[in-house]
Motif scaffolding. Structure first.
Motif, mmCIF file in Angstrom:
data_model
loop_
_atom_site.group_PDB
_atom_site.id
_atom_site.type_symbol
_atom_site.label_atom_id
_atom_site.label_comp_id
_atom_site.label_asym_id
_atom_site.label_seq_id
_atom_site.Cartn_x
_atom_site.Cartn_y
_atom_site.Cartn_z
ATOM 1 N N ILE A 1 8.991 1.967 -14.509
ATOM 2 C CA ILE A 1 9.081 0.980 -13.110
ATOM 3 C C ILE A 1 7.868 1.011 -11.954
ATOM 4 C CG2 ILE A 1 9.839 1.659 -10.460
ATOM 5 C CD1 ILE A 1 11.939 3.541 -11.073
ATOM 6 N N VAL A 2 6.983 1.501 -12.063
ATOM 7 C CA VAL A 2 5.054 1.807 -12.390
ATOM 8 C C VAL A 2 4.589 0.528 -12.707
ATOM 9 C CG1 VAL A 2 3.227 2.316 -12.171
ATOM 10 C CG2 VAL A 2 4.626 3.985 -11.458
ATOM 11 N N PHE A 3 4.843 0.219 -14.225
ATOM 12 C CA PHE A 3 4.650 -0.996 -14.538
ATOM 13 C C PHE A 3 5.171 -2.119 -14.364
ATOM 14 C CE2 PHE A 3 5.326 -4.037 -18.219
ATOM 15 C CZ PHE A 3 3.987 -4.367 -18.722
ATOM 16 N N LEU A 4 6.094 -2.427 -13.981
ATOM 17 C CA LEU A 4 7.235 -3.502 -12.847
ATOM 18 C C LEU A 4 6.616 -3.187 -11.989
ATOM 19 C CD1 LEU A 4 11.227 -2.971 -14.648
ATOM 20 C CD2 LEU A 4 9.579 -3.920 -15.346
ATOM 21 N N TYR A 5 6.353 -2.862 -11.043
ATOM 22 C CA TYR A 5 5.878 -3.016 -10.387
ATOM 23 C C TYR A 5 4.339 -3.764 -10.618
ATOM 24 C CZ TYR A 5 3.035 -1.752 -6.076
ATOM 25 O OH TYR A 5 2.056 -1.861 -4.492
ATOM 26 N N LEU B 1 1.068 -1.035 0.106
ATOM 27 C CA LEU B 1 0.090 0.351 0.044
ATOM 28 C C LEU B 1 1.000 0.926 0.373
ATOM 29 C CD1 LEU B 1 -2.483 1.131 0.011
ATOM 30 C CD2 LEU B 1 -2.502 1.086 2.843
ATOM 31 N N ALA B 2 2.240 1.433 0.498
ATOM 32 C CA ALA B 2 2.655 2.732 1.278
ATOM 33 C C ALA B 2 3.228 2.586 -0.135
ATOM 34 C CB ALA B 2 3.748 2.152 1.738
ATOM 35 N N LEU B 3 3.350 1.479 -1.276
ATOM 36 C CA LEU B 3 4.741 1.933 -2.239
ATOM 37 C C LEU B 3 3.919 2.680 -3.583
ATOM 38 C CD1 LEU B 3 7.054 2.255 -3.675
ATOM 39 C CD2 LEU B 3 6.972 -0.318 -4.965
ATOM 40 N N PRO B 4 2.673 2.359 -3.732
ATOM 41 C CA PRO B 4 1.641 2.891 -5.040
ATOM 42 C C PRO B 4 2.064 4.674 -4.014
ATOM 43 C CG PRO B 4 0.437 1.143 -3.885
ATOM 44 C CD PRO B 4 1.985 1.114 -3.213
ATOM 45 N N LEU B 5 1.078 4.582 -2.739
ATOM 46 C CA LEU B 5 0.757 6.068 -2.811
ATOM 47 C C LEU B 5 1.841 7.099 -3.094
ATOM 48 C CD1 LEU B 5 -1.571 4.897 0.676
ATOM 49 C CD2 LEU B 5 -2.347 5.709 -1.087
#
Length: 434
Positions: A193-197, A164-168
């Motif tokens: 990086i967002v796509f890989l996440y 939860l912390a990372l996308p925020l």
């Protein structure tokens, strides 16, 4: 204990990658001397750098916690767990420092108010950043509680707070970063990086529901002693291929985390697989409810605990209680006539598969019991180098030692062997990683 230096090299790699992230994503100020204005510019950049590196470490912690991805490169989850633990710690420290440095630059009211008034900043983005920090605080509070009152399931749920912390953090950084709004290459890198996440989260979700796992059917269940059972499974289609001492994660229901168990024996001829379970607590008692014919999912194998046992070099296996399981297949199937097994238990009644192990190893099998008992190859007390020397005439410093059992026991035996002159590189202990 064999020394793993790989994680140090990987952490150095992450440090260099972090430097690249800072250079690409942060607004690096030009050198302006050491005036008050210049120092404020440097501190503002430092606030950006700590935030970006913290997010980057948290991103890699998520990737390396995904067994479906990691097993393509290594089966040693102890290595990846060591790395992810350090990455989580570093990320948390940096992300907790980030708002403090930001507040020093733009005003301490950013920490004191719910809706801070800061010119040029999007208020929702600041609030989202606060929520990210709050989730990290919840993670560490729960982690500290778990250290004093351990729970088998809590660490798994703690990871959800990190997810939860990372996308925020991503939303917060995207909304406030001037570099992302002014540089197309930086923006492309950020969205990569967002796509890989997102790919990592999708893979982790489908893996939880069975993708990449192998179906087995329970065909036999045998009580080895009042608390220990042996379960025999056969593959429904293709079997997994495990090495002696490796472990798997097993689950019997769809909405259930896998539980790590060492493969006690894999019969190559009929492709069956044996798992030995000591029933204690809710995590393992669920296995006693398994019914003959029931299907389970197995994920693995993982680990390399006994992988390097040599067929020629004398080897000493030291087991405490249920810790004998990783050694069973080696003892029963190995052609190494130099393997010695010291099986440590409270009494003979608490042992299991003793007859099979004694038959396979003969005089190279020794019981070490804490309760008084008499018999051939039985020692009373706790395992020590002196007891080992009674059965092995060779210099202990020239032997390999593998230890598996309760953590205090493993640490005690390891220290005794080191003090006796055995090199640290010749001692391997087993650490389960979930």
């Amino acid at each position: 204990m064999r020394v793993y230096n790989k994680h140090r090299g990987l952490l150095v790699l992450f440090a260099f990658l972090s430097a690249a992230i800072v250079l690409g994503f942060s607004d690096i100020p030009s050198y302006q001397g050491f005036s008050t204005v210049a120092l404020n510019a440097y501190i503002a950049w430092l606030a950006q750098a700590t935030g970006w590196i913290g997010l980057f470490f948290l991103f890699w912690q998520t990737v390396l916690s995904n067994r479906l991805i990691v097993r393509k490169f290594t089966r040693d989850l102890t290595l990846t767990r060591s790395i992810t633990t350090q990455l989580t710690l570093l990320a948390s420290v940096l992300l907790l420092i980030h708002p403090i440095i930001t507040a020093y630059t733009y005003g301490w009211e950013i920490l004191a108010t719910i809706l801070p008034r800061i010119a040029g900043f999007s208020l929702p983005a600041v609030i989202i950043g606060k929520l990210a920090i709050l989730t990290l605080a919840v993670f560490w509070l729960a982690y500290i509680v778990n250290r004093f009152k351990p729970s088998a399931s809590l660490p798994r749920y703690l990871r959800l707070t990190l997810h939860l912390a990372l996308p925020l953090g991503f939303v917060h950084a995207y909304s406030l970063s001037r570099v992302l709004s002014n540089s197309d290459p930086a923006l492309v890198g950020f969205f990569l990086i967002v796509f890989l996440y997102l790919v990592t989260i999708v893979l982790q979700t489908i893996h939880f529901f069975g993708f990449g796992q192998i179906s087995y059917k329970l065909i036999a269940k045998k009580e080895l002693n009042p608390k220990i059972y042996r379960f025999t499974f056969e593959p429904i289609k293709k079997p997994l291929k495990s090495l002696p001492g490796q472990y798997i994660f097993i689950k019997s229901r769809l909405f259930q985390y896998g539980y790590p168990l060492t493969v006690s024996q894999q019969i190559r001829k009929d492709k069956t697989l044996n798992l030995i379970v000591k029933l204690h607590g809710s995590s393992t008692s669920r296995f006693n409810k398994l019914q003959i014919g029931q299907t389970v999912k197995l994920d693995g194998p993982y680990g390399n605990f006994t992988k390097k046992i040599s067929a020629k070099k004398p080897t000493v296996l030291i087991a405490g209680g249920i810790g004998v399981i990783p050694f069973i297949e080696h003892a029963l199937a190995s052609k190494n006539k130099h393997i010695f097994l010291f099986n440590c238990n409270h009494n003979l009644q608490s042992t299991f598969m003793r007859k099979e192990l004694k038959l396979a190893l003969g005089r190279r099998y020794v019981d070490v019991l804490s309760e008084n008992s008499k018999g051939r190859n039985i020692e009373v007390g706790f395992i020590t180098p002196d007891i080992i020397r009674k059965y092995i005439s060779k210099d202990l410093a020239k032997l390999d030692f593998y230890i598996c059992g309760p953590t205090p026991m493993m640490q005690s035996v390891r220290e005794q062997l080191i003090n006796y002159g055995v090199g640290r590189e010749n001692i391997t202990i087993e650490i389960f990683s979930s």
